[in-house]
Enzyme design. Structure first.
Site, PDB file in Angstrom:
ATOM      1  N   GLY A   1       0.636  -0.100  -5.045  1.00  0.00           N
ATOM      2  CA  GLY A   1      -0.657  -0.783  -5.007  1.00  0.00           C
ATOM      3  C   GLY A   1      -1.644  -0.027  -5.853  1.00  0.00           C
ATOM      4  O   GLY A   1      -1.762   1.187  -5.724  1.00  0.00           O
TER       5      GLY A   1
ATOM      6  N   ASN B   1      -0.199   1.461   5.855  1.00  0.00           N
ATOM      7  CA  ASN B   1       0.669   0.671   4.982  1.00  0.00           C
ATOM      8  C   ASN B   1       1.480  -0.255   5.869  1.00  0.00           C
ATOM      9  O   ASN B   1       2.143   0.207   6.798  1.00  0.00           O
ATOM     10  CB  ASN B   1       1.607   1.598   4.184  1.00  0.00           C
ATOM     11  CG  ASN B   1       2.742   0.848   3.501  1.00  0.00           C
ATOM     12  OD1 ASN B   1       3.857   1.333   3.437  1.00  0.00           O
ATOM     13  ND2 ASN B   1       2.482  -0.350   3.015  1.00  0.00           N
ATOM     14  N   GLY B   2       1.419  -1.541   5.567  1.00  0.00           N
ATOM     15  CA  GLY B   2       2.216  -2.477   6.353  1.00  0.00           C
ATOM     16  C   GLY B   2       1.405  -3.696   6.709  1.00  0.00           C
ATOM     17  O   GLY B   2       0.322  -3.926   6.155  1.00  0.00           O
TER      18      GLY B   2
ATOM     19  N   CYS C   1       0.812  -1.214   0.000  1.00  0.00           N
ATOM     20  CA  CYS C   1       0.000   0.000   0.000  1.00  0.00           C
ATOM     21  C   CYS C   1       0.841   1.257   0.000  1.00  0.00           C
ATOM     22  O   CYS C   1       2.017   1.240   0.336  1.00  0.00           O
ATOM     23  CB  CYS C   1      -0.853   0.102   1.265  1.00  0.00           C
ATOM     24  SG  CYS C   1      -1.668  -1.379   1.751  1.00  0.00           S
TER      25      CYS C   1
ATOM     26  N   TYR D   1      13.077  -3.179  -4.656  1.00  0.00           N
ATOM     27  CA  TYR D   1      11.967  -3.246  -5.603  1.00  0.00           C
ATOM     28  C   TYR D   1      10.848  -2.234  -5.368  1.00  0.00           C
ATOM     29  O   TYR D   1      10.329  -1.645  -6.309  1.00  0.00           O
ATOM     30  CB  TYR D   1      11.334  -4.644  -5.567  1.00  0.00           C
ATOM     31  CG  TYR D   1      10.053  -4.704  -6.362  1.00  0.00           C
ATOM     32  CD1 TYR D   1      10.093  -4.836  -7.746  1.00  0.00           C
ATOM     33  CD2 TYR D   1       8.816  -4.562  -5.743  1.00  0.00           C
ATOM     34  CE1 TYR D   1       8.930  -4.837  -8.497  1.00  0.00           C
ATOM     35  CE2 TYR D   1       7.640  -4.559  -6.493  1.00  0.00           C
ATOM     36  CZ  TYR D   1       7.704  -4.699  -7.864  1.00  0.00           C
ATOM     37  OH  TYR D   1       6.566  -4.683  -8.598  1.00  0.00           O
TER      38      TYR D   1
END
Ligand code: AMP
Length: 501
Positions: free
Chosen positions: A55, A130-131, A27, A270
């Site tokens: 995302g 996020n996570g 996210c 990445y």
């Protein structure tokens, strides 16, 4: 005394039927506080637009004006959902938070799309996360046992319930109470009626930065979002830090005992956009140095260095510069598809690889090719591309991964399959070489990756980064995993890093 304030709230939700959802997410989050009249949601939409590499299956924004929340959650791309000129009317206010997300498998239930909203006794709160929480199942079970009713299968909802159940009086204290109980990787951006709150997990696994646009404050997963909206970078939100932004300005709290930071290396390998600066390091710079290190560790006689676009481009440039072998665009990427990996099922993922990359015969015919990707996960991308490169006339293909072999799954918010699907966890190097049909195969070493980070050699006692996918050393306990597996340890595994036919 607390009193009940039922914030009027307007929800608009657009969704299609979907299967159940898994809990691991990738996210991006963004929030703005103090923008010009009704401008916050448009700024957040732009920020989310820049974060879609994190995302792109679904997105949502929650804005607040005069204590009234407006939330919209949509399937699909940010531009389709929030590109309209009427955003200021649909979602008015000087403060807004937003979220863009990808679910790793199955469909995406709308009710799992964020920001998640709850009406607390102290007023509304919208949470963008996020996570991934590593004690989510444990906490959820406990909360359900105490009477909580969950609307989603997302770990982020646990945070809302913990805030709701805290016995503290003030919202900031309730928030701190809640995050004191969660474990794992998180960057949070929350909006209450009067405050925006940002927080980063104690090890800083997931990134979060602070910026300013005019008088308005911005929180975002990456600096590329700040650049896109024209905000200036102020600083990173530190590991374990809570920032509170309201009409009094910005306040910073460090509510938990101090620990050394361990940011996630995969953000550099990445996940983050190359033009972002993550924890003070240019992602592009790190990736290029990864390629240079790869050339030093696994040089080969060849005619051209070809990246797997886009993710392998900076590393291939580094490899070409270091080795003196010309860099060529031997594979052309279609930009009209999402990221290959960011598709919910293996079938569409494989189709995506075929549709996404086309070999450039004029570059490849009769050439010995060094093919560079940032990482090899399942091997799906590599198998297809190696065949395509050979079919276009390459005489040799030498595959190089700019990161070490991925041997262990992630539980902190990077989409990574379980071990049984990780190619390096299940084959020897020679088996992989044969499976991928290459003349030689080489991976950057963990030391080489640390050198690319310019952070000194890896400290074996307290590694400077989160690197378990390569080393098996997880930076936190994995409570849900321990309960599920009854304490069974992942077997340690090591691979050699270069093999030739
Ligand atoms: P695979 O085809 O399964 O070996 O995946 C490797 C490809 O997916 C590489 O081109 C990477 O750039 C990309 N990739 C690696 N990790 C991820 C991730 N967590 N999410 C999406 N794509 C990824």
């Amino acid at each position: 005394m607390r009193h009940l304030i039922a914030d009027p709230v307007i929800h608009r939700e657009h969704w299609r039927d979907a299967d159940d959802d898994t809990l691991r997410l990738e996210c991006g989050v963004c929030g703005v506080w103090g923008a010009d009249e009704d401008a916050a949601s448009a700024i957040v939409a732009l920020g989310l637009h820049a974060l879609q590499h994190r995302g792109q299956e679904a997105c949502g924004i929650a804005s607040v004006k005069d204590s009234r929340f407006h939330t919209e959650r949509h399937m699909g791309l940010v531009g389709e959902a929030f590109g309209g000129a009427d955003l200021a009317t649909r979602m008015p206010g000087r403060a807004a938070v937003g979220h863009t997300r990808y679910s790793t498998a199955g469909g995406s239930f709308l009710r799992n799309i964020q920001p998640m909203f709850a009406d607390l006794d102290s007023g509304g709160i919208a949470v963008a996360h996020n996570g991934n929480l590593t004690n989510f199942h444990y906490l959820r079970k406990q909360l359900v046992g105490e009477g909580s009713i969950f609307q989603s299968t997302s770990d982020s909802e646990v945070i809302l319930h913990l805030i709701a159940r805290s016995r503290k009086a003030k919202i900031v204290d309730r928030f701190i109470d809640a995050i004191g109980r969660i474990e794992g990787g998180y960057a949070l951006v929350c909006q209450t009626r009067f405050k925006m709150i940002g927080a980063r997990d104690p090890l800083g696994i997931r990134p979060l930065v602070l910026g300013k646009i005019g008088e308005a404050w911005v929180l975002a997963s990456e600096t590329c979002a700040l650049d896109t909206i024209g905000a200036t970078f102020v600083r990173v939100v530190e590991h374990g830090e809570v920032v509170i932004i309201d009409e009094k300005g910005l306040r910073s709290l460090k509510p938990f005992p101090s620990r050394a930071a361990r940011p996630c290396l995969f953000e550099y390998v990445y996940f983050s956009r190359p033009d972002s600066v993550v924890n003070g390091r240019s992602v592009y710079g790190v990736r290029k140095r990864m390629g240079q290190g790869l050339a030093r560790e696994h040089g080969v006689e060849a005619d051209v260095v070809v990246p797997v676009p886009d993710s392998g481009v900076p590393a291939a440039l580094g490899y070409a510069q270091e080795s003196g072998i010309p860099y060529e665009m031997g594979i052309i990427r279609s930009h009209y598809l999402g990221r290959t990996f960011i598709q919910p099922s293996q079938a569409t993922r494989q189709k995506g690889v075929r549709m996404k990359h086309s070999p450039n015969r004029s570059v490849l015919e009769g050439k010995r090719v060094v093919l560079i990707d940032d990482s090899i996960v399942r091997g799906t991308t590599s198998v297809k591309l190696v065949r395509a490169v050979r079919a276009a006339g390459a005489t040799e293909v030498h595959l190089r991964s700019a990161s070490p072999p991925i041997l262990y799954p992630d539980f902190y918010g990077i989409d990574m399959p379980e071990r049984d699907q990780l190619i390096a966890a299940n084959m020897t190097l020679e088996e992989m070489r044969q499976h991928l049909e290459v003349d030689s195969l080489g991976f950057l070493s963990v030391d080489g990756l640390y050198a690319a980070m310019e952070a000194g050699p890896r400290d074996p006692k307290t590694p400077q980064f989160t690197d378990h996918y390569f080393t098996g050393e997880y930076p936190t306990r994995l409570l849900d995993r321990e309960i599920e597996e009854g304490g069974r340890e992942e077997p340690q595994r090591q691979l050699s890093l270069l093999v030739s036919a």
